[in-house]
Structures are given as structure tokens and as C-alpha cells.
Design a protein around this motif. Sequence first.
Motif, PDB file in Angstrom:
ATOM      1  N   PHE A   1       0.840  -1.193   0.000  1.00 18.73           N
ATOM      2  CA  PHE A   1       0.000   0.000   0.000  1.00 18.73           C
ATOM      3  C   PHE A   1       0.872   1.239   0.000  1.00 18.73           C
TER       4      PHE A   1
ATOM      5  N   LEU B   1      -6.421   8.744   4.680  1.00 22.87           N
ATOM      6  CA  LEU B   1      -5.792   7.756   3.790  1.00 22.87           C
ATOM      7  C   LEU B   1      -4.955   6.764   4.586  1.00 22.87           C
TER       8      LEU B   1
ATOM      9  N   ASP C   1      -7.108   4.224   6.225  1.00 21.14           N
ATOM     10  CA  ASP C   1      -7.550   3.180   5.303  1.00 21.14           C
ATOM     11  C   ASP C   1      -6.468   2.113   5.139  1.00 21.14           C
ATOM     12  N   VAL C   2      -5.218   2.551   4.981  1.00 19.17           N
ATOM     13  CA  VAL C   2      -4.120   1.596   4.821  1.00 19.17           C
ATOM     14  C   VAL C   2      -4.025   0.694   6.046  1.00 19.17           C
TER      15      VAL C   2
ATOM     16  N   ARG D   1      -6.804  -1.913   5.910  1.00 23.59           N
ATOM     17  CA  ARG D   1      -6.578  -2.984   4.924  1.00 23.59           C
ATOM     18  C   ARG D   1      -5.513  -3.961   5.408  1.00 23.59           C
TER      19      ARG D   1
ATOM     20  N   LEU E   1     -12.025  -4.131  -1.364  1.00 25.62           N
ATOM     21  CA  LEU E   1     -11.576  -2.841  -1.905  1.00 25.62           C
ATOM     22  C   LEU E   1     -12.675  -2.126  -2.663  1.00 25.62           C
ATOM     23  N   SER E   2     -13.376  -2.887  -3.496  1.00 28.35           N
ATOM     24  CA  SER E   2     -14.383  -2.313  -4.384  1.00 28.35           C
ATOM     25  C   SER E   2     -15.182  -3.455  -4.988  1.00 28.35           C
TER      26      SER E   2
ATOM     27  N   PRO F   1      -5.034   4.092  -1.965  1.00 28.68           N
ATOM     28  CA  PRO F   1      -6.334   4.668  -1.616  1.00 28.68           C
ATOM     29  C   PRO F   1      -6.424   6.107  -2.089  1.00 28.68           C
ATOM     30  N   SER F   2      -7.626   6.521  -2.446  1.00 31.11           N
ATOM     31  CA  SER F   2      -7.819   7.891  -2.932  1.00 31.11           C
ATOM     32  C   SER F   2      -9.128   8.463  -2.403  1.00 31.11           C
TER      33      SER F   2
ATOM     34  N   TYR G   1      -8.117   2.964  -5.548  1.00 27.97           N
ATOM     35  CA  TYR G   1      -9.457   2.606  -5.081  1.00 27.97           C
ATOM     36  C   TYR G   1      -9.954   3.665  -4.097  1.00 27.97           C
TER      37      TYR G   1
ATOM     38  N   ALA H   1     -10.979   5.314  -0.787  1.00 26.45           N
ATOM     39  CA  ALA H   1     -10.669   5.138   0.632  1.00 26.45           C
ATOM     40  C   ALA H   1     -11.953   5.100   1.455  1.00 26.45           C
ATOM     41  N   ARG H   2     -11.882   4.430   2.579  1.00 28.42           N
ATOM     42  CA  ARG H   2     -13.014   4.369   3.496  1.00 28.42           C
ATOM     43  C   ARG H   2     -13.170   5.702   4.237  1.00 28.42           C
TER      44      ARG H   2
END
Length: 321
Positions: free
Chosen positions: A16, A146, A149-150, A153, A169-170, A202-203, A223, A225-226
Motif C-alpha cells: 500500500f 488515507l 484506510d491503509v 486494509r 476494496l471495491s 487509496p484515494s 481505489y 478510501a473508506r
Amino acid sequence: MVRYELVGSDLADVRFAISPLNEVVLSLRAWRDPGRFPLHLRWVRSVDESRSALDHETLLALTDSRLWTPDFLNPRPASPLTRFDDELASLATIDPALMARDLRAVHGAGALRGPAPRVLSRIIDALAGYWRRCFTPHWPRMRALLEGDVTFRARQISQHGLAAMFNGLSPQVRLVDATVEVRLRSRLRYTRSTNGGLTLVPSLWTINASTPISEAEPPMIIYAARGVATLWEPQPLAAPGALAALLGAVRAGLLVTLETPASSTELASRLGVTPTAINQHLRALRDGGLLVGVRDGRSVLYRRSPLGDRLVAPDPAAGPG
């Protein structure tokens, strides 16, 4: 459909990373078509005045009506700690032929005409100004989401395995045997080996998962980000009751928050108030010796002074008062 084949050690080499340059360039999608990014409308409105001094023509030429962006402006970042200045310096060394190829892939032959060095210089200057005016005050807040999120994951991989992480992820991404499939809304189609690893980025500015347009680019999936829905919501200030009674709730909350340096603009954005209101409290805390201010470029970063540290976290050895 893009397929990335994880071969041998590549199965263990999924990493990541975070790219400030990616975020700056992809955010131009919200500038071009804000209705597609309703969660960012508060930010779009907040930077509207700052954008007036920017090179609109160049910046808007970096995306198109499909909201595609050139691959050379979405580089594969090296780590979660990538710095914007480092990415911009690397961008200055790009092969002009590669830049021209990527611009053609997005726009055909009609955008950003002129000698390659001049075009590249315009792009770099425009992005630097955009970063300074519209991103710098908000980037700590963006980066924190961000990085969160990492962390999430990585925990998924350790608890549930690689397939569960990819499938989470999606809806467009899944791991089938040793192949990562990314279903795209465009007609882009290729299959390639990851050849040394796959980078997941993540974005804040993507709705659907995306990959580089060219299969020659290093394997990468960008992808969503949450937690983006909460990014621009005002955040309450928490402070111990005794400290709030002494200083007032807002100043006590600021003192607790400023363990990590921040500017008045960043704090105002985070709390959903005006910089003028925040500055009044910051000045009072600084005049009382509880904060120090250090200039960083055009901004002043405030952080707790040693006295402020002692007030927030009194010496446990002192015992009860």
C-alpha cells in the motif's frame, strides 16, 4: 477488464502507498464535474476563492469529460510516506515522449500544445500553485484518512487473508486464484504479470477502482478510501472537564488537539468555523504561554509549548492535588 497476475513471490508483494500527486490531479475531477463528487462540495466551496489565481486552462486540461487523467500524473508511489515535493521533482525528469503519449491517450492531439519542456513546465507550475493554495491547509486531514484506510486494509489481510482484502476494496475488484481482476467502466482491457509486486493506492477522489491506462505502467490499483463521507464534517473538540472549566471548552479542545502542529486554516476547516474565530483562541493561548507558533512557508503552525504539555498531562508523580 484489467487482470494482474500475481506470480510466485508477487503473492506476498502486495503493498500500500499514498500519493499526494495522485490526490491533487484526481481532485481536478471534482473541479470539472462537482456534481459527481457531492461529498467534497464543502471543500470545493471552501477553495473557490483560492482557485481564482490559478492556471485554470492548464489544470483543467489534465482531465477530460470521461474524468480520465494521464498516467504520468498518477505515478506509482513508493510508500505511505511519499511527499508531494519529491513527486513533483520526479515529474520534472519525465521523458517528453512518455508525457506526449499519455496526453494523447486522454485527449487525442488537441490539449496542451507546444514544445514538451514548455508544456511540462506549465503543468508543474500549475500543480505547485494548486497544491499550495488548495491542498496544503487540508492535507494533514486528508492524509490521516488515507493512512487510516491503509491500516484497516493491513488488518484485514492479517485477520482474514489476501482475498478478503481484495474483495473488500471495491465491487469491481476481486482475487481469483492468483489473478486480481479489475472490472472497469471503460473498454480498457489488458492482462499482465505484476513483475515485482502490485501497489494499492487509496484515494479520496475516485468513485470506481481504476488502473493505469497503459499496460506498460507499473501495476497499480487506485481505489476509494473508506470514510470519505466524514472527511469534511466538523470534528468536535474533546477536552478533560477540569481543563475545559479552566480555559473554556474551545480553547481546552484546541490545546489537546495541538499536540500535533496545525495551522489556523487547517483547524478552521477541521472544526467547521472561520479562521478568524480560531485565530482569536490561538492568540489567547499563545499569549498565555500555552502555544508556540512556527512559520512554515506562508502558514504559521501552532503546537503546544512545554507549559501547555504540562497543563494537558500533569506530572503523575505530583499525586492528587
